[in-house]
Design a protein around this motif. Structure first.
Motif, PDB file in Angstrom:
ATOM      1  N   ALA A  58       0.847  -1.201   0.000  1.00  0.00           N
ATOM      2  CA  ALA A  58       0.000   0.000   0.000  1.00  0.00           C
ATOM      3  C   ALA A  58       0.876   1.243   0.000  1.00  0.00           C
ATOM      4  O   ALA A  58       2.088   1.173   0.220  1.00  0.00           O
ATOM      5  CB  ALA A  58      -0.916   0.002   1.227  1.00  0.00           C
ATOM      6  N   GLN A  59       0.243   2.384  -0.245  1.00  0.00           N
ATOM      7  CA  GLN A  59       0.927   3.664  -0.134  1.00  0.00           C
ATOM      8  C   GLN A  59       1.165   3.959   1.343  1.00  0.00           C
ATOM      9  O   GLN A  59       0.240   3.892   2.153  1.00  0.00           O
ATOM     10  CB  GLN A  59       0.070   4.782  -0.751  1.00  0.00           C
ATOM     11  N   ALA A 102       1.478   5.892   4.666  1.00  0.00           N
ATOM     12  CA  ALA A 102       0.760   7.072   5.149  1.00  0.00           C
ATOM     13  C   ALA A 102       0.767   7.036   6.665  1.00  0.00           C
ATOM     14  O   ALA A 102       0.882   5.965   7.267  1.00  0.00           O
ATOM     15  CB  ALA A 102      -0.682   7.084   4.624  1.00  0.00           C
ATOM     16  N   PRO A 103       0.661   8.202   7.311  1.00  0.00           N
ATOM     17  CA  PRO A 103       0.584   8.202   8.776  1.00  0.00           C
ATOM     18  C   PRO A 103      -0.559   7.329   9.260  1.00  0.00           C
ATOM     19  O   PRO A 103      -1.681   7.414   8.770  1.00  0.00           O
ATOM     20  CB  PRO A 103       0.347   9.683   9.107  1.00  0.00           C
ATOM     21  N   GLY A 104      -0.268   6.447  10.218  1.00  0.00           N
ATOM     22  CA  GLY A 104      -1.312   5.615  10.797  1.00  0.00           C
ATOM     23  C   GLY A 104      -1.644   4.362  10.019  1.00  0.00           C
ATOM     24  O   GLY A 104      -2.595   3.649  10.365  1.00  0.00           O
ATOM     25  N   LEU A 105      -0.884   4.050   8.928  1.00  0.00           N
ATOM     26  CA  LEU A 105      -1.205   2.875   8.123  1.00  0.00           C
ATOM     27  C   LEU A 105      -1.108   1.591   8.954  1.00  0.00           C
ATOM     28  O   LEU A 105      -2.017   0.753   8.934  1.00  0.00           O
ATOM     29  CB  LEU A 105      -0.277   2.782   6.909  1.00  0.00           C
ATOM     30  N   LEU A 106      -0.020   1.421   9.710  1.00  0.00           N
ATOM     31  CA  LEU A 106       0.121   0.212  10.523  1.00  0.00           C
ATOM     32  C   LEU A 106      -0.964   0.130  11.594  1.00  0.00           C
ATOM     33  O   LEU A 106      -1.418  -0.961  11.950  1.00  0.00           O
ATOM     34  CB  LEU A 106       1.507   0.181  11.182  1.00  0.00           C
ATOM     35  N   PHE A 107      -1.379   1.272  12.105  1.00  0.00           N
ATOM     36  CA  PHE A 107      -2.468   1.297  13.086  1.00  0.00           C
ATOM     37  C   PHE A 107      -3.749   0.763  12.455  1.00  0.00           C
ATOM     38  O   PHE A 107      -4.456  -0.075  13.052  1.00  0.00           O
ATOM     39  CB  PHE A 107      -2.674   2.722  13.600  1.00  0.00           C
ATOM     40  N   ALA A 111       7.827   5.516  -0.847  1.00  0.00           N
ATOM     41  CA  ALA A 111       6.474   5.805  -0.367  1.00  0.00           C
ATOM     42  C   ALA A 111       5.613   4.554  -0.316  1.00  0.00           C
ATOM     43  O   ALA A 111       4.413   4.636  -0.098  1.00  0.00           O
ATOM     44  CB  ALA A 111       5.811   6.837  -1.276  1.00  0.00           C
ATOM     45  N   ASN A 112       6.233   3.387  -0.518  1.00  0.00           N
ATOM     46  CA  ASN A 112       5.485   2.139  -0.563  1.00  0.00           C
ATOM     47  C   ASN A 112       5.712   1.328   0.701  1.00  0.00           C
ATOM     48  O   ASN A 112       6.849   1.127   1.126  1.00  0.00           O
ATOM     49  CB  ASN A 112       5.912   1.305  -1.775  1.00  0.00           C
ATOM     50  N   ALA A 113       4.623   0.856   1.291  1.00  0.00           N
ATOM     51  CA  ALA A 113       4.696  -0.042   2.438  1.00  0.00           C
ATOM     52  C   ALA A 113       4.544  -1.473   1.933  1.00  0.00           C
ATOM     53  O   ALA A 113       3.607  -1.773   1.188  1.00  0.00           O
ATOM     54  CB  ALA A 113       3.600   0.277   3.437  1.00  0.00           C
ATOM     55  N   VAL A 114       5.473  -2.331   2.322  1.00  0.00           N
ATOM     56  CA  VAL A 114       5.430  -3.749   1.951  1.00  0.00           C
ATOM     57  C   VAL A 114       5.489  -4.535   3.253  1.00  0.00           C
ATOM     58  O   VAL A 114       6.540  -4.620   3.893  1.00  0.00           O
ATOM     59  CB  VAL A 114       6.608  -4.122   1.025  1.00  0.00           C
ATOM     60  N   ASP A 115       4.371  -5.087   3.665  1.00  0.00           N
ATOM     61  CA  ASP A 115       4.248  -5.690   4.991  1.00  0.00           C
ATOM     62  C   ASP A 115       3.770  -7.141   4.892  1.00  0.00           C
ATOM     63  O   ASP A 115       2.978  -7.495   4.003  1.00  0.00           O
ATOM     64  CB  ASP A 115       3.232  -4.905   5.843  1.00  0.00           C
ATOM     65  N   ALA A 116       4.233  -7.970   5.831  1.00  0.00           N
ATOM     66  CA  ALA A 116       3.768  -9.350   5.927  1.00  0.00           C
ATOM     67  C   ALA A 116       3.387  -9.621   7.374  1.00  0.00           C
ATOM     68  O   ALA A 116       4.159  -9.317   8.295  1.00  0.00           O
ATOM     69  CB  ALA A 116       4.853 -10.317   5.469  1.00  0.00           C
ATOM     70  N   PHE A 117       2.187 -10.188   7.569  1.00  0.00           N
ATOM     71  CA  PHE A 117       1.680 -10.467   8.911  1.00  0.00           C
ATOM     72  C   PHE A 117       1.396 -11.967   9.031  1.00  0.00           C
ATOM     73  O   PHE A 117       0.631 -12.523   8.230  1.00  0.00           O
ATOM     74  CB  PHE A 117       0.407  -9.654   9.176  1.00  0.00           C
ATOM     75  N   TYR A 118       2.023 -12.591  10.014  1.00  0.00           N
ATOM     76  CA  TYR A 118       1.805 -14.007  10.279  1.00  0.00           C
ATOM     77  C   TYR A 118       0.716 -14.098  11.343  1.00  0.00           C
ATOM     78  O   TYR A 118       0.938 -13.733  12.501  1.00  0.00           O
ATOM     79  CB  TYR A 118       3.099 -14.653  10.762  1.00  0.00           C
TER      80      TYR A 118
END
Length: 808
Positions: free
Chosen positions: A743-744, A746-751, A774-781
């Motif tokens: 995703a793009q 942005a403030p508070g994205l992880l929240f 400006a790109n968030a690349v996240d993985a959640f187990y």
């Protein structure tokens, strides 16, 4: 000149004109001036013979002739001005002037008017008014001409708030019709955007006293285009402004230029200077007109006080003011080598132009970046490249003042370089930026958007060198990527992408995909599934940035088919579960304290990387935030929300359950994050901890606080980013379901992500989040409450709801 024109008849003028135009020793501005002088003398003689002492009549040169810019086949723009006396005498005089011009076969744009008629026509016809701004007296009643010039200029300045927007609209309509001079293979030197008409429009803006164009290089750019037009007229023998392909070699030879490519490059460089000056000037015109419209209301509201322009922060040392990105008063370019990239990235992300003053100040004073670049510089470059369409105008601003060449020394070889291929719409350098713009649309398709964007910028960089541009480009890309500070693995990936950026489309369209040897050869060249994923996105971005003829649904389907076959050959790599590495002594100490107190504990520590030079200071990477929290629901959104409240940007984030020493009861979640302040200084650790305690026990409404801040924040159009993409990674872990989010940032994205996962009733067992530009690349187990993986359908539904939340 008078010696050559004692005979004022057409024969004497024609012979003198021919001699002048065939003199090899005189060209450029001296020849244009001499041709104007020669024509002045001839027309003055014709006027004297025809006027016979008449008063109240004058002959006036307007337009290009008024500026004494006569090319060999230029029109003669003439106005016979009279005070309304004997109409028959005026008509007879006009015949004595116009017919000799026509007899010589010269193009003539003529009119006969009184000053009142001329002024009225100018008020009704903008093109007439522009021509009169360059009015120059030739013969007859000087007072009549002077009075008209004074009146026309006064009208122009008084009517500027109404006429300048109309002039801008004319320029935009012409650009839409004729295209951009700096990219066309057969450009119209006069009508295309960045051509001679635009240069004349800038003179008119300056005459309004409302705004002025950046003057550096503008006169030289205009002179060069006029020189090319002169050579084109002499080469073709025609009054043409279109530099056709078949005439470019001859025109280049006439100007003493190496070849047609070198000629086009000079034309493009000139057009780029004029076009950029136009962008800056029209922006200033808009600013001034808006200011004039608002000022009376502001004065009334402020009781007559002088209003000050509002400045809102965008990044460290960078603020928005009056619709432009400018440097903060505290900015020190001479001490902050990352500032140009930070300002550019902030401007592109906000969809705003960089102020001319800011760019020039940074170009004049900013320190060069060390080698390798610090991490922040690399991140800001990736943010700039990933900002989509706004990247173009920001990049042009940096390039106009020489900042791009300072960042990328090899850029000069591709700058304004033409591509003699009808498929290509752009010069090499603009094509590279267009490819990055297109690649920014595909950042949700790849795990490493930073590598995709940098490869897009560099994929054709070898076209400035002899030989195969892919081979030359690989060498340059390897050197550039290392200088940007990428590690060896990433350097190799970028170099591979540049070397093989044509591999997929050429193989898919020219080889038998049913032959296993074809697919194996591509797999061997690519090497890994990650590189294949990047190459697929780069291939499509490159083709789309080339032009409509370079990509089609047929080509796309062939490439996709090939990628699927190559992926099957490369399959077998299964990502491992995130590490369960032994905790450090500090992490264990924090964990034990969290168990003992039953509350979160945290530590802040500055991170650095080795200095670029042995004698230099370590380069700051940001601040490492380590948080240990007794295992409980809501930890991820609580920590992420508190950081967002304090305006801390999360660069990387790791969350995992920590194994405690034997004999210690309890379970602890460990968060190891790298953060940086959006602007200003970091908050104290004690304040962060206090807010985190309140967020976890529910007494701090994090969502409400963030919503209030967002509502109060200035609204900007900003970047239109690709929509977020949430997927379930198949077979990525034996113990948990892996949900990937791209995703793009942005403030508070992880929240928002953490809260959505909590609302879905799943537990985040571990997480790995990174911000690439400006790109968030996240993985959640994630698991169910009892610690088992989610069934397939349930995992897909969680991912779908999370994507809906992020899109909303």
């Amino acid at each position: 000149m008078h010696d050559e024109t004692e005979d004022s008849g057409p024969g004497g003028y024609a012979a003198a004109r021919l001699r002048l135009l065939t003199e090899e020793t005189r060209s450029g501005p001296p020849r244009r001036t001499a041709l104007a002088d020669l024509t002045d003398d001839w027309l003055t003689g014709l006027f004297a013979a025809g006027a016979q002492g008449a008063r109240g009549v004058s002959l006036v040169a307007v337009g290009g002739y008024g500026r004494a810019e006569l090319s060999p086949r230029s029109d003669l723009d003439l106005l016979l001005l009279h005070d309304g006396g004997d109409p028959r005498a005026v008509a007879a005089l006009a015949d004595r002037l116009w017919y000799p011009v026509w007899d010589l076969g010269l193009a003539l744009d003529h009119s006969v008017r009184t000053p009142a008629e001329a002024r009225k026509t100018a008020g009704e016809d903008l093109k007439v008014q522009l021509g009169l701004l360059d009015a120059r007296h030739l013969a007859g009643d000087l007072g009549l001409t002077t009075a008209l010039r004074t009146t026309v200029l006064a009208d122009w300045r008084n009517q500027a708030p109404k006429r300048l927007p109309a002039l801008r609209e004319l320029c935009e309509e012409r650009a839409e019709r004729q295209g951009e001079l700096q990219y066309l293979l057969e450009p119209d030197l006069k009508e295309a955007r960045g051509g001679l008409r635009d240069a004349t429009a800038l003179r008119a803006v300056a005459a309004s006293w409302l705004a002025d164009a950046p003057r550096e290089g503008l006169a030289e750019a205009r002179r060069r285009l006029l020189d090319v037009r002169d050579a084109l007229h002499l080469t073709t023998g025609r009054a043409t402004d279109r530099l056709a392909l078949q005439e470019q070699d001859q025109v280049a030879a006439a100007l003493g230029v190496l070849d047609a490519d070198a000629l086009l490059r000079q034309v493009y460089e000139s057009a780029r200077v004029i076009a950029y000056a136009g962008d800056v000037t029209w922006r200033e015109v808009g600013r001034v007109l808006r200011s004039r419209a608002v000022r009376p209301r502001l004065r009334a509201m402020l009781g007559g006080g002088r209003p000050t322009a509002e400045r809102s922060p965008l990044a460290e040392g960078v603020v928005e003011q009056d619709g432009e990105v400018v440097l903060a008063r505290t900015a020190r370019p001479e001490r902050d080598p990352v500032l140009p990239l930070r300002a550019a990235a902030a401007a592109a992300q906000a969809g705003l132009p960089l102020s001319l003053h800011a760019v020039r100040r940074m170009a004049a004073t900013a320190r060069p970046l060390p080698t390798p670049w610090p991490a922040e510089a690399r991140e800001q470059l990736v943010t700039l490249l990933g900002s989509g369409r706004p990247t173009v105008q920001v990049w042009e601003a940096l390039e106009a003042e020489g900042l791009v060449n300072g960042l990328f020394p090899d850029w000069e070889r591709v700058r304004c370089r033409p591509q003699r291929n009808a498929v290509h719409l752009w010069t090499v350098d603009r094509h590279l930026i267009e490819t990055a713009v297109r690649a920014s649309e595909f950042t949700r398709r790849v795990h490493r958007p930073d590598l995709l964007l940098v490869a897009a910028l560099l994929h054709d960089i070898g076209k400035g060198w002899p030989g195969d541009h892919s081979v030359a480009g690989e060498v340059i890309a390897r050197d550039t990527a290392a200088r940007l500070g990428f590690d060896q693995h990433d350097v190799t990936a970028i170099a591979t992408l540049v070397r093989h950026h044509l591999l997929l489309v050429e193989t898919a369209t020219r080889r038998d995909l049913d032959d296993p040897a074809t697919v194996r050869a591509v797999a061997e060249a690519v090497g890994s599934q990650g590189t294949l994923e990047l190459l697929h996105a780069l291939t499509e971005a490159d083709a789309l940035a080339t032009g409509p003829a370079a990509w089609s649904s047929w080509r796309a389907s062939l490439v996709t088919d090939l990628v699927g076959r190559v992926r099957a050959v490369l399959s077998g790599d299964v990502p491992a579960d995130p590490g369960g590495a032994a905790p450090t002594a500090e992490q264990e100490r924090l964990a034990l304290e969290a168990v003992a107190t039953g509350a979160p504990v945290l530590a802040l520590r500055a991170q650095t990387e080795p200095p670029a030079e042995p004698s230099g200071d370590p380069e700051p990477l940001g601040v490492e935030l380590v948080v240990a929290v007794p295992d409980q629901p809501g930890v991820l959104p609580a920590v992420a929300g508190v950081l967002a409240m304090h305006r801390l940007t999360v660069r990387t984030a790791e969350l995992r359950a920590l194994d405690l020493p034997a004999g210690v009861e309890g379970s602890v979640l460990l968060l190891d994050w790298r953060v940086a302040a959006e602007y200003g200084s970091l908050p104290q650790a004690a304040r962060l901890r206090a807010d985190l305690v309140r967020a976890l026990d529910g007494t701090l409404d994090v969502a409400g606080r963030l919503a209030e801040r967002d509502a109060a924040y200035p609204r900007r159009r900003g970047v239109v980013a690709p929509p977020p993409r949430v997927t379930v990674a198949p077979a990525a872990s034996r113990h948990a379901t892996v949900i990937e989010v791209r995703a793009q940032d942005a403030p508070g994205l992880l929240f928002r992500i953490g809260r959505a996962l909590e609302d879905a009733g799943v537990r985040v067992r571990s997480a790995h989040a990174s911000t690439l530009g400006a790109n968030a690349v996240d993985a959640f187990y994630v698991t169910r409450e009892r610690g088992v993986r989610l069934p397939g359908d349930e995992a897909v539904e969680v991912a779908r709801k999370l994507e809906e939340t992020l899109r909303g």
